[in-house]
Scaffold this motif. Structure first.
Motif, PDB file in Angstrom:
ATOM      1  N   LEU A  65       0.818  -1.215   0.000  1.00  0.00           N
ATOM      2  CA  LEU A  65       0.000   0.000   0.000  1.00  0.00           C
ATOM      3  C   LEU A  65       0.852   1.265   0.000  1.00  0.00           C
ATOM      4  O   LEU A  65       0.329   2.366   0.172  1.00  0.00           O
ATOM      5  CB  LEU A  65      -0.928   0.004   1.217  1.00  0.00           C
ATOM      6  CG  LEU A  65      -1.814  -1.235   1.393  1.00  0.00           C
ATOM      7  CD1 LEU A  65      -2.739  -1.064   2.590  1.00  0.00           C
ATOM      8  CD2 LEU A  65      -2.613  -1.523   0.137  1.00  0.00           C
ATOM      9  N   TRP A  66       2.157   1.105  -0.195  1.00  0.00           N
ATOM     10  CA  TRP A  66       3.057   2.252  -0.185  1.00  0.00           C
ATOM     11  C   TRP A  66       2.653   3.314  -1.217  1.00  0.00           C
ATOM     12  O   TRP A  66       2.853   4.512  -1.003  1.00  0.00           O
ATOM     13  CB  TRP A  66       4.492   1.800  -0.487  1.00  0.00           C
ATOM     14  CG  TRP A  66       4.655   1.231  -1.869  1.00  0.00           C
ATOM     15  CD1 TRP A  66       4.571  -0.080  -2.245  1.00  0.00           C
ATOM     16  CD2 TRP A  66       4.912   1.970  -3.076  1.00  0.00           C
ATOM     17  NE1 TRP A  66       4.745  -0.211  -3.600  1.00  0.00           N
ATOM     18  CE2 TRP A  66       4.965   1.018  -4.131  1.00  0.00           C
ATOM     19  CE3 TRP A  66       5.097   3.319  -3.363  1.00  0.00           C
ATOM     20  CZ2 TRP A  66       5.205   1.400  -5.450  1.00  0.00           C
ATOM     21  CZ3 TRP A  66       5.328   3.692  -4.677  1.00  0.00           C
ATOM     22  CH2 TRP A  66       5.387   2.732  -5.700  1.00  0.00           C
ATOM     23  N   PHE A  67       2.093   2.862  -2.347  1.00  0.00           N
ATOM     24  CA  PHE A  67       1.779   3.811  -3.418  1.00  0.00           C
ATOM     25  C   PHE A  67       0.721   4.818  -2.991  1.00  0.00           C
ATOM     26  O   PHE A  67       0.689   5.946  -3.504  1.00  0.00           O
ATOM     27  CB  PHE A  67       1.341   3.061  -4.671  1.00  0.00           C
ATOM     28  CG  PHE A  67      -0.066   2.528  -4.635  1.00  0.00           C
ATOM     29  CD1 PHE A  67      -1.078   3.150  -5.344  1.00  0.00           C
ATOM     30  CD2 PHE A  67      -0.379   1.402  -3.890  1.00  0.00           C
ATOM     31  CE1 PHE A  67      -2.366   2.661  -5.321  1.00  0.00           C
ATOM     32  CE2 PHE A  67      -1.663   0.907  -3.862  1.00  0.00           C
ATOM     33  CZ  PHE A  67      -2.675   1.537  -4.570  1.00  0.00           C
ATOM     34  N   LEU A  68      -0.138   4.445  -2.054  1.00  0.00           N
ATOM     35  CA  LEU A  68      -1.141   5.382  -1.565  1.00  0.00           C
ATOM     36  C   LEU A  68      -0.493   6.508  -0.773  1.00  0.00           C
ATOM     37  O   LEU A  68      -0.893   7.670  -0.879  1.00  0.00           O
ATOM     38  CB  LEU A  68      -2.169   4.645  -0.712  1.00  0.00           C
ATOM     39  CG  LEU A  68      -3.006   3.582  -1.429  1.00  0.00           C
ATOM     40  CD1 LEU A  68      -3.904   2.852  -0.439  1.00  0.00           C
ATOM     41  CD2 LEU A  68      -3.827   4.214  -2.540  1.00  0.00           C
ATOM     42  N   LEU A  69       0.504   6.148   0.021  1.00  0.00           N
ATOM     43  CA  LEU A  69       1.221   7.158   0.800  1.00  0.00           C
ATOM     44  C   LEU A  69       1.981   8.115  -0.119  1.00  0.00           C
ATOM     45  O   LEU A  69       1.926   9.340   0.051  1.00  0.00           O
ATOM     46  CB  LEU A  69       2.171   6.473   1.786  1.00  0.00           C
ATOM     47  CG  LEU A  69       2.942   7.386   2.733  1.00  0.00           C
ATOM     48  CD1 LEU A  69       1.989   8.175   3.623  1.00  0.00           C
ATOM     49  CD2 LEU A  69       3.910   6.574   3.589  1.00  0.00           C
ATOM     50  N   VAL A  70       2.707   7.562  -1.088  1.00  0.00           N
ATOM     51  CA  VAL A  70       3.455   8.409  -2.018  1.00  0.00           C
ATOM     52  C   VAL A  70       2.506   9.277  -2.843  1.00  0.00           C
ATOM     53  O   VAL A  70       2.777  10.461  -3.086  1.00  0.00           O
ATOM     54  CB  VAL A  70       4.336   7.540  -2.936  1.00  0.00           C
ATOM     55  CG1 VAL A  70       5.005   8.401  -4.012  1.00  0.00           C
ATOM     56  CG2 VAL A  70       5.405   6.812  -2.118  1.00  0.00           C
ATOM     57  N   LEU A  71       1.385   8.714  -3.247  1.00  0.00           N
ATOM     58  CA  LEU A  71       0.404   9.493  -3.999  1.00  0.00           C
ATOM     59  C   LEU A  71      -0.119  10.649  -3.169  1.00  0.00           C
ATOM     60  O   LEU A  71      -0.258  11.777  -3.673  1.00  0.00           O
ATOM     61  CB  LEU A  71      -0.752   8.588  -4.438  1.00  0.00           C
ATOM     62  CG  LEU A  71      -1.925   9.270  -5.147  1.00  0.00           C
ATOM     63  CD1 LEU A  71      -1.448  10.057  -6.368  1.00  0.00           C
ATOM     64  CD2 LEU A  71      -2.975   8.238  -5.549  1.00  0.00           C
ATOM     65  N   MET A  72      -0.408  10.419  -1.896  1.00  0.00           N
ATOM     66  CA  MET A  72      -0.900  11.496  -1.048  1.00  0.00           C
ATOM     67  C   MET A  72       0.166  12.573  -0.870  1.00  0.00           C
ATOM     68  O   MET A  72      -0.155  13.777  -0.845  1.00  0.00           O
ATOM     69  CB  MET A  72      -1.307  10.929   0.311  1.00  0.00           C
ATOM     70  CG  MET A  72      -2.203  11.855   1.113  1.00  0.00           C
ATOM     71  SD  MET A  72      -3.816  12.071   0.313  1.00  0.00           S
ATOM     72  CE  MET A  72      -4.272  13.710   0.915  1.00  0.00           C
ATOM     73  N   GLU A  73       1.417  12.175  -0.770  1.00  0.00           N
ATOM     74  CA  GLU A  73       2.500  13.152  -0.677  1.00  0.00           C
ATOM     75  C   GLU A  73       2.549  14.007  -1.945  1.00  0.00           C
ATOM     76  O   GLU A  73       2.706  15.236  -1.878  1.00  0.00           O
ATOM     77  CB  GLU A  73       3.839  12.432  -0.471  1.00  0.00           C
ATOM     78  CG  GLU A  73       3.963  11.732   0.878  1.00  0.00           C
ATOM     79  CD  GLU A  73       5.149  10.784   0.942  1.00  0.00           C
ATOM     80  OE1 GLU A  73       5.856  10.655  -0.093  1.00  0.00           O
ATOM     81  OE2 GLU A  73       5.364  10.158   1.995  1.00  0.00           O
ATOM     82  N   CYS A  74       2.403  13.371  -3.111  1.00  0.00           N
ATOM     83  CA  CYS A  74       2.413  14.107  -4.373  1.00  0.00           C
ATOM     84  C   CYS A  74       1.249  15.086  -4.440  1.00  0.00           C
ATOM     85  O   CYS A  74       1.399  16.223  -4.920  1.00  0.00           O
ATOM     86  CB  CYS A  74       2.348  13.131  -5.547  1.00  0.00           C
ATOM     87  SG  CYS A  74       3.823  12.104  -5.761  1.00  0.00           S
ATOM     88  N   ILE A  75       0.081  14.660  -3.977  1.00  0.00           N
ATOM     89  CA  ILE A  75      -1.104  15.527  -4.001  1.00  0.00           C
ATOM     90  C   ILE A  75      -0.883  16.765  -3.147  1.00  0.00           C
ATOM     91  O   ILE A  75      -1.146  17.897  -3.582  1.00  0.00           O
ATOM     92  CB  ILE A  75      -2.326  14.736  -3.515  1.00  0.00           C
ATOM     93  CG1 ILE A  75      -2.723  13.682  -4.553  1.00  0.00           C
ATOM     94  CG2 ILE A  75      -3.500  15.668  -3.214  1.00  0.00           C
ATOM     95  CD1 ILE A  75      -3.727  12.676  -4.054  1.00  0.00           C
ATOM     96  N   VAL A  76      -0.399  16.574  -1.940  1.00  0.00           N
ATOM     97  CA  VAL A  76      -0.185  17.702  -1.024  1.00  0.00           C
ATOM     98  C   VAL A  76       0.843  18.668  -1.606  1.00  0.00           C
ATOM     99  O   VAL A  76       0.658  19.897  -1.586  1.00  0.00           O
ATOM    100  CB  VAL A  76       0.246  17.198   0.353  1.00  0.00           C
ATOM    101  CG1 VAL A  76       0.674  18.353   1.249  1.00  0.00           C
ATOM    102  CG2 VAL A  76      -0.892  16.414   1.018  1.00  0.00           C
TER     103      VAL A  76
END
Length: 393
Positions: A152-163
């Motif tokens: 599920l790491w991609f969800l964390l990285v995606l949220m970082e990119c969004i912010v």
């Protein structure tokens, strides 16, 4: 949204005003990127050189090479599409509602699904090790590693990119104004959708590979919740490309014109990497894998935008199901793989059993537990009526 010649006409069924219109080609491509992750994880037990929860008694060089090719572009493609759809949603809803929606449907699932999608993997690994005395398992004492986000790491990285994207946009509007920010975004969209754009898009990927020092693994995912420079640089670059492309209504059409050339160049670049098998200097290897990954990404976008312009019920169903399937697949895939690991069956038979059985379980649970329930509304942003869902199934 302005509709270009390669984008589908608005659907006949009315959508809520704040919901982005579905672009069927990209929607299918996003779902395909997630489903390819299930395929990759079914491959790994047959790749002895790759660390995994267990390894099969047989190895396959063909699966190892296919794994490299898919891994070179899959998450770059996913993050680029996330950026494109993110910019589309922000235009419709505004920054605050966009971030709130992503926190609900990206960050919260990572936390909520961890106990059932990641934690069981440790138990399965211990079970395999107990029946295979020669299996060595590294001792993990770091709490950050013990509570790793896993797949599920991609969800964390995606949220970082969004912010980061929303924050940078706010700063640009604050200091240079909205009109100049829009003009800059349109200029970047023109650049990225040009033939030279794939070279510019490759730069963050190259930087990520140079930082990690290993080109044959694509961009290596983070193992803890602490942000890591290499994956953040690489995937933020991909997210930004998608974010910028949204600023030109004809950007995808421009990319689609050269889809054949992109796929050919991508195939050549990645083939050189496979033939060289890491025996080339790191800078050249980084450039080849980045160029190959991005050319395949552009090529696939072109294919889907040219040939998947109309809604297809089966593809749309799989696109809707793909998020749930990816979130929940790994314990199922690993459990099935462990049960087959010691059997004297051909690799293709084991792989087929794993993929067919896991897909059947995931699709059945999606239909019964997710699609027409609050879970489906939470994950996909829409709820399907039971009667309509039965006809679709």
């Amino acid at each position: 949204m302005t509709t270009s010649s390669t984008e589908p006409a608005p659907a006949r069924t009315a959508e809520p005003a704040d919901r982005p219109q579905r672009i069927h080609g990209l929607d299918a491509l996003r779902g395909g990127a997630l489903l390819l992750g299930i395929v990759l994880h079914a491959f790994v037990p047959f790749i002895a050189t790759q660390p995994w929860f267990f390894h099969d008694r047989y190895e396959s060089m063909g699966l190892a090479e296919t794994n490299f090719v898919i891994h070179s572009f899959r998450m770059v493609l996913f993050m680029m599409l996330a950026g494109y759809f993110g910019a589309l949603m922000l235009d419709r809803r505004g920054a605050q509602r966009y971030v709130g929606d992503r926190a609900k449907r990206v960050l919260l699932p990572m936390i909520a699904f961890w106990p059932v999608a990641v934690f069981p993997l440790g138990l399965l690994t211990l079970m395999f090790a107990s029946t295979h005395p020669g299996t060595s398992q590294p001792e993990v004492t770091d709490p950050l590693v013990m509570f790793s986000p896993g797949q599920l790491w991609f969800l964390l990285v995606l949220m970082e990119c969004i912010v980061i994207a929303v924050a940078v946009r706010a700063l640009l509007i604050r200091f240079i104004g909205k009109e100049r920010t829009s003009a800059f975004s349109e200029h970047m969209a023109t650049l990225f959708s040009s033939r030279a754009g794939v070279l510019v898009a490759s730069v963050p990927y190259i930087v990520a590979v140079l930082i990690q020092g290993e080109p044959m693994s694509g961009i290596i995912e983070p193992v803890t919740i602490i942000p890591e420079v290499a994956p953040l640089v690489g995937y933020l670059g991909a997210f930004s490309v998608g974010w910028a492309l949204r600023r030109r209504s004809d950007a995808l059409a421009r990319i689609s014109k050269d889809w054949v050339a992109y796929l050919i160049v991508g195939a050549i670049s990645l083939s050189i990497m496979l033939i060289a098998q890491g025996q080339i200097p790191l800078p050249i290897g980084a450039a080849l894998v980045a160029l190959g990954g991005w050319c395949v990404t552009y090529g696939l976008v072109g294919v889907c935008m040219r040939f998947l312009t109309r809604p297809r019920p089966a593809i749309r169903y799989l696109a809707d199901a793909s998020y749930w399937m990816y979130l929940m697949h790994l314990p199922i895939v690993v459990a099935i793989g462990i049960s087959l690991a010691d059997l004297s069956l051909p690799v293709v038979v084991k792989l087929s059993i794993t993929l067919i059985a896991s897909s059947a379980i995931l699709l059945l649970t999606y239909q019964l537990v997710v699609r027409c329930t609050p879970i489906g509304t939470w994950l996909n942003g829409r709820k399907h009526p039971w009667k309509k869902a039965k006809r679709g199934a």
